[in-house]
Design an enzyme around this catalytic site. Sequence first.
Site, PDB file in Angstrom:
ATOM      1  N   LYS A 200      34.022  79.210  42.546  1.00  0.00           N
ATOM      2  CA  LYS A 200      33.598  78.630  43.569  1.00  0.00           C
ATOM      3  C   LYS A 200      34.573  77.519  43.695  1.00  0.00           C
ATOM      4  CE  LYS A 200      29.881  77.747  46.684  1.00  0.00           C
ATOM      5  NZ  LYS A 200      28.335  77.695  46.166  1.00  0.00           N
ATOM      6  N   LYS A 254      36.132  82.533  45.873  1.00  0.00           N
ATOM      7  CA  LYS A 254      35.643  81.545  47.438  1.00  0.00           C
ATOM      8  C   LYS A 254      36.020  80.226  47.183  1.00  0.00           C
ATOM      9  CE  LYS A 254      31.374  79.664  49.220  1.00  0.00           C
ATOM     10  NZ  LYS A 254      30.139  80.006  49.055  1.00  0.00           N
TER      11      LYS A 254
HETATM   12  C1  PBG Z   1      26.173  77.105  48.408  1.00  0.00           C
HETATM   13  C2  PBG Z   1      26.214  77.868  48.841  1.00  0.00           C
HETATM   14  C3  PBG Z   1      27.325  77.105  49.843  1.00  0.00           C
HETATM   15  C4  PBG Z   1      28.674  78.239  50.378  1.00  0.00           C
HETATM   16  C5  PBG Z   1      27.785  80.244  50.331  1.00  0.00           C
HETATM   17  N1  PBG Z   1      26.338  79.354  49.062  1.00  0.00           N
HETATM   18  C6  PBG Z   1      27.648  76.259  50.387  1.00  0.00           C
HETATM   19  C7  PBG Z   1      27.707  75.156  49.477  1.00  0.00           C
HETATM   20  O1  PBG Z   1      28.605  74.966  48.277  1.00  0.00           O
HETATM   21  O2  PBG Z   1      27.649  73.781  49.558  1.00  0.00           O
HETATM   22  C8  PBG Z   1      29.100  78.112  51.458  1.00  0.00           C
HETATM   23  C9  PBG Z   1      29.590  79.898  53.084  1.00  0.00           C
HETATM   24  C10 PBG Z   1      30.527  79.676  53.394  1.00  0.00           C
HETATM   25  O3  PBG Z   1      30.965  78.273  53.828  1.00  0.00           O
HETATM   26  O4  PBG Z   1      30.279  80.190  54.175  1.00  0.00           O
HETATM   27  N2  PBG Z   1      25.147  77.864  47.239  1.00  0.00           N
END
Ligand code: PBG
Length: 329
Positions: A200, A254
Amino acid sequence: MTYGKYPQSRLRRNRSSHWSRRLQRENHLTTNDLIYPMFVHDGSDSQITVDSMPNIYRYSVSAIVEEAKKIYDLGIPAIALFPNIEQDLKTPDGEEAANPTNLICRTIRALKKSVPQLGIISDVALDPYTTHGHDGVIAEGDVHNDRTIEILQYQAHIQAEAGCDVLAPSDMMDGRIGAIRQILEEKNLNNIQIMAYAAKYASAFYGPFRDAVGTDSDIYINKKTYQMDYANSKEAIREVALDISEGADSIIIKPGMPYLDIIRMISDEFSFPTFAYQVSGEYSMLHAAAEKGWLDLDAAIVESLTAFKRAGATGILTYFAKDAAKLLS
Ligand code: PBG
């Protein structure tokens, strides 16, 4: 090897009619590929709009149950749940995440009671619960890796007890998968899957999500000490290898569309279920362009999701899951 040359070879022959294009298709998107991320809140309003995400709502517990029935009827295999936690329940250490009667546990119980066949994927991370919006406890001037682990184990355990099928640790810090797998084994919850956010990236494309879960603030939250640098690809191999060795059952890459190269690389490197997350910013971008009349939304939805399959994804977490299921039926 030579593939022949023009005019003996004309690539347009195979594309010249619909039946032939159908036969020649290499990759297929089906409703079986879709996971729908959903937001739940603890108020009485059955649904609250998310300004930055058209057609996406924060549902109340009873409303999400009704919505989940429709999702199940559309043939979508699973949903991914995210809570919008009330401000006065947030603390610097995010203790509410470990409360067995918190919003997310109550939601999981209600969903499992009414729609038991719908897969439920539950997030394991502290950001919805912390006052500062970071995914971990802040100590010694850092988002502290090891001090966050114990509360994540509690969070994972109570969500599994509540009945979720899949835990999705998303904080991108070290040692999570092993620690969560260990607590699940200790508690005899060995059929709970772990879908690890293995690669991620620290991304500008999460903006609308932070609006939806209510971690948006005037200051940009910099998660670069735990989420990956978007300039890196080889590092993703180490991340995925570690999560697999610690006990993950599947992994997530992601964001999605700007990271198709990572999906391709990981799906070639590992024979392992690999999911793409088409994130909030990607969803909102397509909607915004369509609203201006600059692209055909339905066509862009199916094209973007099929591109994930072409890149090697097993399936896709997408806010377009409902639209896609309808378009594919
Ligand atoms: C945080 C989390 C995020 C998303 C899913 N889980 C955002 C972040 O890391 O700040 C993002 C999902 C999206 O943008 O659709 N645990």
